[in-house]
Design an enzyme around this catalytic site. Structure first.
Site, mmCIF file in Angstrom:
data_model
loop_
_atom_site.group_PDB
_atom_site.id
_atom_site.type_symbol
_atom_site.label_atom_id
_atom_site.label_comp_id
_atom_site.label_asym_id
_atom_site.label_seq_id
_atom_site.Cartn_x
_atom_site.Cartn_y
_atom_site.Cartn_z
ATOM 1 N N LYS A 76 35.076 31.719 57.282
ATOM 2 C CA LYS A 76 34.867 31.101 58.592
ATOM 3 C C LYS A 76 36.208 30.532 59.039
ATOM 4 C CE LYS A 76 31.850 27.695 60.896
ATOM 5 N NZ LYS A 76 30.711 26.760 60.727
ATOM 6 N N SER A 151 26.685 27.299 63.784
ATOM 7 C CA SER A 151 27.990 27.726 64.220
ATOM 8 C C SER A 151 28.608 28.824 63.358
ATOM 9 C CB SER A 151 28.946 26.532 64.234
ATOM 10 O OG SER A 151 29.144 26.033 62.925
ATOM 11 N N SER A 175 24.374 24.765 60.378
ATOM 12 C CA SER A 175 25.226 25.900 60.744
ATOM 13 C C SER A 175 25.382 26.991 59.698
ATOM 14 C CB SER A 175 26.614 25.406 61.134
ATOM 15 O OG SER A 175 26.597 24.980 62.461
#
Ligand code: GLN
Length: 484
Positions: A76, A151, A175
């Site tokens: 990420k 997210s 997330s």
């Protein structure tokens, strides 16, 4: 080969059926082929990946048998990576290259994993749909008109479409779990403090936790083993003895006590989701588990408490992005104030600005007690509710998300509807306990996720419950047709 999980990939590498370089090239090829459709990967690290793969092959030829050696992954874009751009999907950091690796990245590098690239996310991890990214929305591999969740939507979409066998994610209010649910993969948010936050760009420091996003619980255990551990660079990292979270995977779950929180039976829950959850409960009953309803009376307040605490911490954390020390600076400022103001106005997106404003307001003199302190008190009550529940049961079970993947643009103008996406997940962050999402069915062609929440530090148990379920079901093996 790309359909294999990391245990199978490790076997293939060890047996010399494939080299790490070949495997890396296979995934780089898939990213090049499919990413224009998905927009999951925002930085491809071809050169680094090839270098790391060659180094892994040398170690493999010398007989090194680490289960993650030579396995490719995606990070990420919230984790700092030395010499590779780290943007947090914000214009603010569009030009930021960190001088060091996050502890998570460092640990996975040390195991010989191969970094294929960095993946898209909601800007500064604020969002539930991946639509707040400066680099545009990610598409859900199961339906390109739908969001992947957020997210960590880039991580979830990439693993679902097998652009990488595993990815890292972070979870402040859901997330990891919510996008895992919407994309039909397995995601684990560890106990707060398990995984070092050093080098992970902060959103809400008392809630943020990194974790694995994988095809199944077994892979999540392998990845978590490598990601976790105390770190003197992070003062909130827990000092714990060495632990192997794979050790209980094959244990029987006969006699497991499962609690269903009363507060999680919300009205209007999609009938298909309800049915998938009921079917999952039957699987657990067959395995010898008993089910009881438990009461967590303050859980209903988790969303309002979170939306005071998280923005408050975000307003403080994001004050470092001032046009001086990191990232974007506006052109031709007339004075210092103008530079601060315009740099921040021009480089932060609308959702980030919203949160900073709400947080600054909640922390300001006169409102601090009414909002921030009150929210902290509620947080404590919620934590006590979890403690009490875990005196009666071993694990809590619920859906991971109240809906399956929703349409792109469907909730962008309705922040409250968007914030409700995390209704099932936020409680675990406020209480600091570990929780997982695993695939448990489909509704109109879209994946449904099951959430399991365990007491603090019981990741090995949690992974055991998830693994035992996955031995009985095949939801986690499904790959969206376009990418299989
Ligand atoms: N959707 C939640 C938010 O926008 C959670 C985000 C997260 O876990 N990083 O705050």
């Amino acid at each position: 080969m790309f359909k294999k999980n990391i245990t199978e990939l490790a076997q293939a590498l060890q047996a010399k059926n494939i080299s790490s370089l070949e495997l890396t090239q296979l995934y780089l090829g898939r990213i090049k082929e499919f990413n224009p459709t998905l927009n999951a990967v925002i930085t491809l690290c071809e050169e680094t990946a090839i270098k790391q793969a060659k180094a892994a092959d040398t170690l493999l030829s010398k007989g090194n048998t680490h289960p993650l050696l030579g396995i490719p992954l995606l990070h990420k874009d919230i984790f700092c990576t030395k010499d590779i751009k780290t943007t947090c999907a914000s214009k603010m950091l569009d030009n930021f290259i960190a001088p060091y690796n996050a502890s998570v990245v460092e640990k996975l590098n040390d195991c010989g994993m191969v970094t294929l690239g960095k993946v898209n996310m909601d800007e500064f991890a604020m969002g539930s749909s991946n639509e707040t990214s400066y680099y545009g929305a990610v598409k859900n591999p199961w339906d390109l008109q739908k969001v992947p969740g957020g997210s960590s939507g880039g991580s979830a979409a990439a693993v679902a479409a097998r652009l990488a066998p595993v990815a890292t994610g972070t979870d402040t209010g859901g997330s990891i779990r919510q996008p895992a649910s919407l994309c039909g993969i397995t995601g684990l948010k560890p106990t707060y403090g398990r995984v070092s936050r050093w080098g992970m760009i902060a959103f809400a420091s008392s809630l943020d936790q990194a974790g694995p996003m994988t095809q199944n619980a077994n892979d999540a255990a392998l990845l978590l083993n490598a990601m976790m551990g105390s770190d003197e660079k992070d003062s909130t990292s827990l000092i714990l003895p060495e632990e192997d979270v794979c050790r209980k995977l094959t244990d029987s779950i006969q006699g497991l006590k499962i609690g269903i929180p009363k507060q999680f039976t919300i009205e209007g829950l999609d009938a298909d989701i309800e049915k998938s959850i009921q079917d999952a409960i039957k699987v657990y009953e067959k395995l010898g588990a008993t089910i009881t309803e438990v009461d967590l009376p303050y859980l209903d307040l988790s969303i309002p408490a979170y939306y005071v605490i998280a923005p408050a911490e975000c307003s403080s954390n994001l004050s470092r992005f001032d046009g001086v020390r990191f990232g974007y600076r506006c052109e031709n400022p007339i004075d210092l104030q103008d530079m601060y103001k315009r740099s921040r106005s021009e480089a932060f997106g609308a959702e980030v600005k919203n949160r900073i404003l709400i947080g600054t307001y909640a922390l300001s003199a006169g409102y601090y007690d009414a909002y921030y302190i009150k929210a902290q008190k509620i947080r404590q009550l919620i934590k006590h509710n979890f403690d009490d529940a875990f005196k009666q049961v071993d694990v809590l079970l619920s859906p991971s998300s109240p809906t399956t993947a929703f349409g792109l643009g469907e909730k962008t103008n309705d922040p409250v509807a968007m914030y409700l996406s995390d209704i099932y997940t936020i409680g675990a962050n406020l209480a600091g306990v570990p929780a997982m999402s695993i695939p448990c069915g489909f509704s109109k062609g879209l994946p449904v996720g099951l959430q399991l929440i365990a007491p603090a530090l019981k990741e090995a148990e949690l992974l055991n419950y998830a693994h035992q379920y996955q031995l009985q079901t095949d939801w986690h093996l499904k790959i969206p047709e376009q990418f299989s």
